[in-house]
Scaffold this motif. Structure first.
Motif, PDB file in Angstrom:
ATOM      1  N   GLY A  10      36.070  54.593  53.437  1.00 15.90           N
ATOM      2  CA  GLY A  10      35.254  55.535  54.508  1.00 15.90           C
ATOM      3  C   GLY A  10      34.823  54.629  55.581  1.00 15.90           C
ATOM      4  O   GLY A  10      34.922  54.867  56.948  1.00 15.90           O
TER       5      GLY A  10
ATOM      6  N   THR B  26      34.469  54.155  49.012  1.00 15.84           N
ATOM      7  CA  THR B  26      33.463  53.813  50.046  1.00 15.84           C
ATOM      8  C   THR B  26      34.047  52.996  51.373  1.00 15.84           C
ATOM      9  O   THR B  26      33.694  53.316  52.463  1.00 15.84           O
ATOM     10  CB  THR B  26      32.249  53.365  49.495  1.00 15.84           C
ATOM     11  OG1 THR B  26      32.212  53.791  48.332  1.00 15.84           O
ATOM     12  CG2 THR B  26      30.963  53.318  50.345  1.00 15.84           C
TER      13      THR B  26
ATOM     14  N   ALA C 186      28.022  60.771  54.997  1.00 18.45           N
ATOM     15  CA  ALA C 186      29.130  60.728  53.954  1.00 18.45           C
ATOM     16  C   ALA C 186      28.413  61.565  52.755  1.00 18.45           C
ATOM     17  O   ALA C 186      29.057  62.258  52.090  1.00 18.45           O
ATOM     18  CB  ALA C 186      29.961  59.739  53.667  1.00 18.45           C
TER      19      ALA C 186
ATOM     20  N   ARG D 123      27.569  55.874  55.871  1.00 19.63           N
ATOM     21  CA  ARG D 123      27.552  56.303  54.632  1.00 19.63           C
ATOM     22  C   ARG D 123      26.593  57.614  54.255  1.00 19.63           C
ATOM     23  O   ARG D 123      26.521  58.121  53.382  1.00 19.63           O
ATOM     24  CB  ARG D 123      27.129  54.952  53.754  1.00 19.63           C
ATOM     25  CG  ARG D 123      28.260  54.115  53.716  1.00 19.63           C
ATOM     26  CD  ARG D 123      28.007  52.976  52.768  1.00 19.63           C
ATOM     27  NE  ARG D 123      28.921  52.109  52.605  1.00 19.63           N
ATOM     28  CZ  ARG D 123      29.178  51.103  51.857  1.00 19.63           C
ATOM     29  NH1 ARG D 123      28.158  50.987  51.050  1.00 19.63           N
ATOM     30  NH2 ARG D 123      30.200  50.393  51.877  1.00 19.63           N
TER      31      ARG D 123
END
Lengths: 214, 310
Positions: free
Chosen positions: A13, A10, B142, B139
């Motif tokens: 990312g 995470t 994703a 996020r």
């Protein structure tokens, strides 16, 4: 003291997502090309049906019974299932269509997506590649690869050669593609290649200086 | 009177059940959001204004709706879905704050920047608050395939509904030339689409394959939440000259009740009998009761209206 930071997927990312925007801010990415385009209006207009979610009615695209007030409640649909028949508009009476293959990405779309990323971040990747090749870690990786290659049998070496030649072909394709775009730009035209799924590759006459290729 | 007798009304067990679910999800939401906010914009947590608490309450509301929609569609509301609804709630909270809290010029500019984000994917991060917003958006992207045809349309329509709302508020559209009844119609549609789009995006992020019949009903549920919310913010919105259907209609309380009773019945009849339906309807009515109370309490507070409500 050698402190090592542990990065989860995470966090990686997050860092990549922020870095992309930073690179754009620094002018290192040509932002004429979209990174991600969610707007589906152009493609949606070509769909055979429109579902009015506010009134629970499926219309044919362009049906005159679609209320003006449903402007932001219309969803383009590429197929109509049996279970949805009861929601069809009485005026335009849409017919059932099973999946006509327009909806999903196909292999060539994905390849074009991959090419667009290489094209977009080519200069940044090449710069990073040069730095990495000369770094201590890069040299270690290079030695490791040499060792691995020396331990492969003939058949495995052929396999690797084939993979490299495929990548080489792909890179040649990119160069050819770039040349086409540059020629197009030299003719004073804006060249654009639009794919069905909305990804767009563009090159314009006014290059932003981030198009250097190694 | 006959109609009222037929109206679905939650039983005592529904109410006690809903309170314990709200409590449980509030803890789950905070567990998901605290580390994220603390890492990228810690000031939000430490602020005395209690903004983080507001974010948690809004997100808990989204999570309750998300859970109900997921269960109605026949899927379990697991940890991943809790995470997605937490991220979506926080995203909406921050996006709303950018548009509402920094003045008219900032509102216009943010709308332009959000449009660039959705049409090209580019977003210039200027502050830590914007950084947190962008991380949350990335996020969410994703977690789900946001290029799915239905999800991307829902996200874009949510933005367009918001853009129209800002256009009305800042008088960018030719609103003043309209007759009163046309204005009311436009404001009613605006409220419907704003709430409906939020419910659509949330439910599709949680369950991308929702049948058409439920998508319409979730849209209607979203509309009800929006009208109830606007009724709760009645005085605050009027203080800042923000027009909504609820603060322009002549009898807001009676209008809201009429709409609510009508659609509660439609939702009860259209949705399958399951735990998800009970949660959605009970939570809607609970929200209605708390916003009636908020409307009463906030009458004289004006710009000082910054209380956090469940």
């Amino acid at each position: 003291m050698n402190r090592q930071r542990k990065w989860g997927f995470t966090a990686i990312g997050d860092a990549i997502a922020v870095k992309l925007q930073t690179l754009r801010g620094e002018g290192k990415i040509n932002d004429e090309q979209p990174l991600l385009k969610l707007d589906y209006r152009d493609q949606g207009a070509k769909a055979p049906f429109q579902y009015d979610v506010a009134n629970a009615t499926v219309h044919r695209t362009g049906c005159s019974a679609i209320p003006d007030s449903s402007q932001y409640a219309l969803y383009a649909m590429w197929e109509l299932k049996e279970r949805d028949r009861k929601f069809t508009c009485r005026k335009c009476r849409p017919e059932l269509i099973k999946d006509n293959g327009m909806k999903k990405d196909n292999a060539s779309d994905i390849l074009y997506g991959f090419l667009s990323i290489l094209d977009q971040f080519g200069s940044v990747l090449a710069e990073r590649g040069k730095e990495y090749r000369n770094s201590r870690h890069g040299k270690q990786v290079s030695n490791t690869i040499d060792t691995i290659l020396s331990e492969l049998d003939n058949q495995q070496r052929e396999g690797i050669k084939f993979a490299f030649s495929s990548i080489d072909s792909l890179l040649r394709l990119i160069h050819e593609y770039n040349n086409t775009l540059e020629n197009g730009a030299n003719n004073g035209r804006k060249v654009s290649l639009r794919r069905n799924n909305g990804r767009t590759m563009k090159a314009s006459q006014k290059s932003k200086g981030s198009k250097k290729r190694d | 009177m006959e109609n009222l007798k037929k109206l679905w009304w939650p039983k005592k067990r529904h109410l006690s059940n809903i309170n314990s679910i709200v409590k449980k999800h509030r803890i789950g939401v905070e567990k998901n959001l605290f580390p994220l906010v603390n890492a990228y914009y810690p000031v939000l947590v430490t602020k005395h204004s209690g903004e983080f608490r507001k974010m948690i309450e809004l997100t808990t509301k989204m999570t309750m709706v998300g859970r109900a929609c997921t269960e109605i569609a026949g899927y379990p509301f697991d940890e991943r879905r809790l995470k997605i609804s937490s991220l979506f709630g926080a995203c909406c909270f921050l996006a709303d704050s950018f548009i509402d809290d920094f003045g008219e010029e900032a509102s216009k500019e943010y709308i332009e920047r959000f449009e660039l984000l959705l049409t090209k994917g580019w977003f210039e991060i200027r502050t830590k608050r914007e950084g947190l917003f962008y991380i949350i958006v990335s996020r969410i992207f994703a977690e789900r395939d946001v290029l799915d045809t239905v999800i991307r349309q829902a996200i874009f329509w949510q933005f367009m509904a918001q853009k129209r709302d800002i256009g009305l508020r800042l008088s960018l559209l030719h609103f003043s030339k309209l007759s009163h009844s046309k204005k009311l119609n436009l404001l009613r549609e605006c409220g419907r689409d704003k709430g409906g789009c939020v419910a659509s995006v949330l439910s599709l992020l949680l369950v991308p394959e929702i049948p058409l019949r439920y998508r319409h009903l979730f849209y209607m549920a979203g509309m009800l939440f929006q009208y109830i919310d606007d009724y709760g913010d009645y005085h605050y919105d009027r203080y800042y000259n923000r027009m909504t259907y609820m603060n322009q209609v002549r009898y807001p309380s009676g209008t809201l009740r009429r709409i609510l009773y009508k659609y509660i019945q439609i939702l009860h009849e259209g949705l399958p009998g399951c735990m998800g339906r009970d949660i959605l309807l009970t939570f809607l009515l609970r929200y209605f009761v708390t916003r009636i109370e908020k409307h009463r309490l906030e009458q004289y507070r004006g710009e000082y209206s910054w209380t956090t409500y469940e």
